[in-house]
Structure formats: C-alpha cells, structure tokens
Design a protein around this motif. Structure first.
Motif: not given
Length: 386
Positions: A99-124
C-alpha cells in the motif's frame, strides 16, 4: 525456546553493534548534525556522512549527495512519486505492490489527470515481461515496482524491466523494502532512476530510518516535497535546491542513522552472499516441511532460490488468527497474519479476504528454529478435523 519469524515486518534481533551505536549516540554525542560547529555536532555530521557513504557503496551508486535520508520507505516512496508525477502521465505498477505504492498512486489518480495501470501478476506473484511491454503507452512516464513480494517473496525480473524503461525513456522507481540487505542490489544493473530503502528490515537497523537514492535525471523532474530547516542557506526563506538538502528538511534521526550504519557494517563484514545462503537454506527447509503437512497450503514458488525467505500459508483445519495465536501463546513462535498491507497481492494469489499466516526468516534464525516451528504446527494440527 523463543522463535521470531516476522522479519519481513522488521528484523529482530539486531546485531549488538546496532544497539550500542544508538546508545552511544544518545549518551555521548547527542547533538544535532548540521546545526553547529562544536565537536559533538561535528561528530554527528561524521556519522551521517559515513552512513550516506556506506549506503552509496552498498547499492553501488556513485553520487554521495544523491543519497537521501527519510523516516521510512513509505515516506521515501511518497516523496518520489508525489514530487515528480505530472498531469497526463501514464504510470505502471503491479498487483503485488504494498500500500505504500498503491495508496499514493490511488490518491494522485483522484486529484490529477493521470492514468495508472496495475499489471496482474501470476499466482506465483511474477510479472510477465510481455504483459509489461504491452502495457507501455506513448505517455508512459513512470514505472514503480517492488523488488520482491512482502507476502510470498517472489523476486521480480527488475533488471529486464529496468532495461526496457531505459530504452524507452521511462522513469523507474524500485521499492527495495524486502530485498535490501538480503540479496545483492546494484543501482545501475537495475537500470533504475531511484531506489527506495528502509533501515529496519534486512539492513538490520532500527525503526524510524529510511531513504532513497536518486539519479540526476529524476531529480531534475522532482519538485521540493517539504520545506523547512536544513542548516544551509539559512538566510533564505526558499528551500535549497541542491542535494541532499532539497529533500532533507528538519532534524534527521541521527541515533537511528548511527544504528543503520552499524547494521550495514555488520552485513558487509558477514557478506551479503553468506546471509542470502543462510536464509535460502532455512526457507527451503521450512517450505519442504510445510509441504509435507497435508492440510497446509503454501503460496508462491516452492524453490527458495527464486524468492526471499518470506513464506505464506493457510490451513484447511484452523484459521490463521487461531493458529498464529496458539503458536505465540503455546510455543513462543512469533508470526503475522492478515493482508499485510497488500490487498491486491492477496487477490492475485487468491487469499483475499482471509489473508495468510506469514513466516519470514532472518539471518539470525537457525535450523532449530525451523524444526521447532514445524513441530509446533504439526502438534497444533494433530487431531483436528475439518
């Protein structure tokens, strides 16, 4: 017998030199580095300098002033992201992030005109490099990734990803919370622009100390994140723009930095390859033992050489909280349960919302610790029915 297996949260115990260096600073130096010309203040300056230099060498970096101290890696990541990201940017991260990465990016996405792609990793927990390549857009400006998972220890192919970023002029920030101190990390081989670290995990220092290394290219992009006293240019009400002062406002945690220096010196003395061998051997011993318990599911790669020594499990016979409680109260074995501040990672490995029970091995653990833990788990599960 007491067994501590929560080193992914914070390492314990610390080398004796870490304790003594902190106490020595508090008792015999005490002064505020950078805020005076008397002997004790200068002694504090020397410790800050020595730790900065030790970190520079530890990560094979080449600019002393570009090593920045913060209170922890969460602060480091927030400073790095929030000081550089601009409207119109496309940012790539992964589903295994903390969350030290996900929460700042989520917050910035709400306040700025940016795109954030979260790559889905494998089950491993692994990033597919082809998926990463396909996610890149013309406006992709930043990639932020952890070097290893804090839940299942999966080590990402960051050198390859960093090389792609370098070719395409994309900034690359590495979160080394789970790797700095237990596997070798080279700033330039990772092809990153910034590397965030924390002192209290595998670097064997105390809580309250972290930082980042930043190259000149990313620093030119970054605006000042926080202003205040630096001990330099005190005649000006504007924040200095030279490093490290640009990012180091206020009093540094000098006793903690002294402890971090002692931790790094200990690692250098023992050898990071030796530490890695110890933890890998113990991790494989734990995984193999857990795989022999039919009611236990072990998540992630089963080859300890491909992961850090963090192992997550679930049992079909008992819930995580009860198992962890009995391990603690009945056997004095310390572990951690829950979502570990990484909800998307648990969705990736299909353990959301119950989470996992996590064991994380450190360099001071022993074979006896692992065998006793396996004995305890078998003892608890014996006789239980689904």
């Amino acid at each position: 017998m007491s067994v501590y297996l929560d080193n992914a949260s914070t390492s314990y115990p610390k080398p004796e030199a870490v304790y003594s260096s902190i106490l020595n600073y508090m008792k015999n130096i005490g002064a505020n580095p950078g805020r005076g010309g008397y002997s004790n203040a200068l002694a504090g300056d020397r410790i800050i300098y020595d730790c900065r230099e030790a970190l520079m060498n530890f990560f094979n970096f080449n600019k002393l002033e570009n090593v920045i101290f913060t209170g922890n890696i969460t602060q480091s990541l927030n400073i790095l992201m929030k000081s550089i990201i601009k409207d119109g940017w496309h940012i790539i991260t992964s589903s295994m992030e903390h969350n030290s990465v996900l929460r700042p990016l989520s917050s910035l996405k709400r306040s700025m005109n940016i795109e954030v792609d979260v790559l889905k990793c494998s089950e491993n927990g692994l990033i597919d490099v082809d998926d990463f390549k396909n996610a890149i857009k013309p406006n992709t400006k930043l990639v932020v990734l952890s070097h290893a998972s804090n839940i299942i220890g999966t080590i990402q192919p960051l050198e390859i990803i960093g090389s792609i970023c370098k070719q395409k002029d994309i900034y690359f920030i590495v979160d080394s919370a789970q790797t700095a101190g237990c596997i070798s990390e080279d700033f330039y081989k990772l092809n990153c622009n910034a590397l965030a670290f924390t002192g209290h995990k595998c670097l064997l220092g105390p809580q309250g100390v972290g930082g980042f290394l930043i190259d000149d290219n990313l620093n030119k992009e970054a605006v000042t994140f926080m202003e205040g006293g630096t001990g330099s240019l005190s005649q000006s009400i504007m924040q200095p723009q030279f490093l490290p002062d640009k990012f180091e406002s206020g009093t540094l945690n000098a006793p903690g930095i002294s402890g971090l220096l002692a931790g790094i010196n200990y690692i250098n003395k023992i050898g990071i390859s030796t530490i890695c061998e110890i933890e890998t051997e113990l991790c494989q011993r734990l995984i193999d033992g857990l795989l022999n318990i039919k009611s236990i599911q072990v998540y992630g790669l089963k080859n300890a050489a491909l992961r850090t020594s963090t192992v997550s499990i679930n049992s079909s016979k008992i819930n995580n909280e009860e198992l962890s409680l009995i391990l603690d109260k009945g056997f004095d074995i310390m572990s951690r349960t829950g979502l570990h501040c990484a909800p998307l990672a648990h969705k990736t490995i299909n353990t959301f919302s119950k989470g996992t029970l996590r064991f994380s091995i450190g360099c001071f653990n022993t074979k006896e610790d692992i065998d006793y833990t396996l004995y305890a788990i078998n003892s608890i599960l014996k006789g239980r029915v689904i």
